[in-house]
Design a protein around this motif. Structure first.
Motif, PDB file in Angstrom:
ATOM      1  N   PHE A 298       0.835  -1.195   0.000  1.00  7.25           N
ATOM      2  CA  PHE A 298       0.000   0.000   0.000  1.00  7.25           C
ATOM      3  C   PHE A 298       0.869   1.243   0.000  1.00  7.25           C
ATOM      4  O   PHE A 298       0.602   2.195  -0.706  1.00  7.25           O
ATOM      5  N   ILE A 299       1.921   1.209   0.780  1.00 12.93           N
ATOM      6  CA  ILE A 299       2.824   2.352   0.855  1.00 12.93           C
ATOM      7  C   ILE A 299       3.426   2.638  -0.505  1.00 12.93           C
ATOM      8  O   ILE A 299       3.412   3.762  -0.986  1.00 12.93           O
ATOM      9  N   VAL A 300       3.951   1.609  -1.132  1.00 14.53           N
ATOM     10  CA  VAL A 300       4.571   1.782  -2.445  1.00 14.53           C
ATOM     11  C   VAL A 300       3.525   2.271  -3.439  1.00 14.53           C
ATOM     12  O   VAL A 300       3.755   3.233  -4.170  1.00 14.53           O
ATOM     13  N   ALA A 301       2.405   1.616  -3.473  1.00 20.53           N
ATOM     14  CA  ALA A 301       1.392   1.946  -4.464  1.00 20.53           C
ATOM     15  C   ALA A 301       0.804   3.322  -4.236  1.00 20.53           C
ATOM     16  O   ALA A 301       0.614   4.071  -5.185  1.00 20.53           O
ATOM     17  N   ALA A 302       0.479   3.663  -2.997  1.00 26.36           N
ATOM     18  CA  ALA A 302      -0.071   4.985  -2.723  1.00 26.36           C
ATOM     19  C   ALA A 302       0.954   6.045  -3.060  1.00 26.36           C
ATOM     20  O   ALA A 302       0.608   7.091  -3.591  1.00 26.36           O
TER      21      ALA A 302
ATOM     22  N   MET B 169      -5.672   6.797   1.507  1.00 22.69           N
ATOM     23  CA  MET B 169      -6.518   6.531   0.347  1.00 22.69           C
ATOM     24  C   MET B 169      -7.334   7.769  -0.016  1.00 22.69           C
ATOM     25  O   MET B 169      -7.506   8.072  -1.190  1.00 22.69           O
ATOM     26  N   ALA B 170      -7.799   8.503   0.980  1.00 23.40           N
ATOM     27  CA  ALA B 170      -8.567   9.723   0.715  1.00 23.40           C
ATOM     28  C   ALA B 170      -7.709  10.741  -0.033  1.00 23.40           C
ATOM     29  O   ALA B 170      -8.178  11.368  -1.002  1.00 23.40           O
ATOM     30  N   LYS B 171      -6.458  10.897   0.388  1.00 25.74           N
ATOM     31  CA  LYS B 171      -5.560  11.827  -0.310  1.00 25.74           C
ATOM     32  C   LYS B 171      -5.287  11.357  -1.731  1.00 25.74           C
ATOM     33  O   LYS B 171      -5.243  12.157  -2.661  1.00 25.74           O
ATOM     34  N   PHE B 172      -5.096  10.057  -1.875  1.00 30.03           N
ATOM     35  CA  PHE B 172      -4.863   9.490  -3.195  1.00 30.03           C
ATOM     36  C   PHE B 172      -6.061   9.741  -4.108  1.00 30.03           C
ATOM     37  O   PHE B 172      -5.914  10.195  -5.244  1.00 30.03           O
TER      38      PHE B 172
ATOM     39  N   ASP C 194     -16.311   8.386 -14.402  1.00 30.34           N
ATOM     40  CA  ASP C 194     -16.576   7.782 -13.105  1.00 30.34           C
ATOM     41  C   ASP C 194     -16.175   6.306 -13.107  1.00 30.34           C
ATOM     42  O   ASP C 194     -15.707   5.788 -12.089  1.00 30.34           O
ATOM     43  N   ALA C 195     -16.357   5.636 -14.232  1.00 26.56           N
ATOM     44  CA  ALA C 195     -15.962   4.223 -14.336  1.00 26.56           C
ATOM     45  C   ALA C 195     -14.444   4.079 -14.156  1.00 26.56           C
ATOM     46  O   ALA C 195     -13.976   3.138 -13.502  1.00 26.56           O
ATOM     47  N   ASP C 196     -13.675   5.011 -14.715  1.00 32.23           N
ATOM     48  CA  ASP C 196     -12.225   4.992 -14.531  1.00 32.23           C
ATOM     49  C   ASP C 196     -11.872   5.172 -13.050  1.00 32.23           C
ATOM     50  O   ASP C 196     -10.988   4.498 -12.530  1.00 32.23           O
ATOM     51  N   MET C 197     -12.594   6.069 -12.386  1.00 26.20           N
ATOM     52  CA  MET C 197     -12.358   6.292 -10.954  1.00 26.20           C
ATOM     53  C   MET C 197     -12.714   5.047 -10.145  1.00 26.20           C
ATOM     54  O   MET C 197     -12.029   4.725  -9.179  1.00 26.20           O
ATOM     55  N   GLN C 198     -13.783   4.366 -10.539  1.00 25.88           N
ATOM     56  CA  GLN C 198     -14.172   3.149  -9.831  1.00 25.88           C
ATOM     57  C   GLN C 198     -13.079   2.088  -9.930  1.00 25.88           C
ATOM     58  O   GLN C 198     -12.827   1.364  -8.972  1.00 25.88           O
ATOM     59  N   GLU C 199     -12.433   2.003 -11.082  1.00 25.21           N
ATOM     60  CA  GLU C 199     -11.331   1.043 -11.226  1.00 25.21           C
ATOM     61  C   GLU C 199     -10.180   1.395 -10.290  1.00 25.21           C
ATOM     62  O   GLU C 199      -9.572   0.505  -9.694  1.00 25.21           O
ATOM     63  N   VAL C 200      -9.903   2.682 -10.147  1.00 28.09           N
ATOM     64  CA  VAL C 200      -8.861   3.111  -9.217  1.00 28.09           C
ATOM     65  C   VAL C 200      -9.266   2.731  -7.797  1.00 28.09           C
ATOM     66  O   VAL C 200      -8.489   2.132  -7.054  1.00 28.09           O
TER      67      VAL C 200
END
Length: 145
Positions: free
Chosen positions: A8-12, A30-33, A48-54
Motif C-alpha cells: 500500500f505504501i509503495v502503491a499509494a 486513500m482519501a488523499k490518493f 466515473d468508471a475509470d475512478m471506480q477502477e482506481v
C-alpha cells in the motif's frame, strides 16, 4: 487474506493502493490518493468508471484510466516529466507512510528499485499502467497479496 502494508505504501506513493498497512491511517492515505485522482479526472478526460477502477484497485480498462494514473503519479511527484518513475520521491513517500519502519521501508525500496528499472513505453499513460503491473507482480513475489 490480510493485505500487506508495504505494498500500500509503495502503491499509494507511486501509483495505486493495492495493499493495506498497519501503523498508519489507511483511510487518510486513500482519501488523499483519491483526491488527487479526482483532480486529475478533467485533465485527462477520465470517467466515473475509470475512478471506480482506481478505487477498486483494478487495472485500467481505458486509455483515459491509464492517463488518470499517470496524472496521479505526477501530482505525487513520483513520475517525472519524461514519464519515468522518480525513485527518490517514491522513497520519501514510503518513509512518510512507514514511519521509517526499517522492514517496511526495505521492502518498499526493493519494489521501487525493481519497478523503476523496468523498460516502460514512452507514452506516459502506458508507462503508468506498466509500472502498476510491476508493483502488483512484485507484491505477489514478496508475498504481499
Amino acid at each position: 487474506m490480510q493485505r500487506s502494508p508495504v505494498l500500500f505504501i509503495v502503491a499509494a506513493a507511486i501509483l495505486l493502493a493495492i495493499g493495506l498497512v498497519h501503523g498508519f491511517d489507511e483511510k487518510e492515505v486513500m482519501a488523499k490518493f483519491m483526491e488527487s485522482a479526482e483532480a486529475c479526472m478533467p485533465e485527462v478526460g477520465a470517467t466515473d468508471a475509470d475512478m471506480q477502477e482506481v478505487a477498486k484497485r483494478m487495472p485500467a480498462s481505458t486509455y483515459a484510466g491509464k492517463c488518470l494514473r499517470a496524472c496521479v503519479m505526477k501530482k505525487c511527484g513520483v513520475m517525472d516529466a519524461n514519464g519515468k518513475m522518480d525513485k527518490a520521491a517514491g522513497q520519501e513517500k514510503a518513509k512518510q507512510y512507514t514511519g521509517n519502519d526499517p522492514a517496511k521501508l526495505k521492502m518498499a525500496v526493493e519494489i521501487a528499485d525493481t519497478c523503476s528499472a523496468i523498460s516502460v513505453p514512452d507514452d506516459h499513460c502506458e508507462a503508468a499502467e506498466t509500472y502498476g503491473a510491476c508493483f502488483k507482480s512484485e507484491a505477489i513475489k514478496h508475498g504481499l497479496v
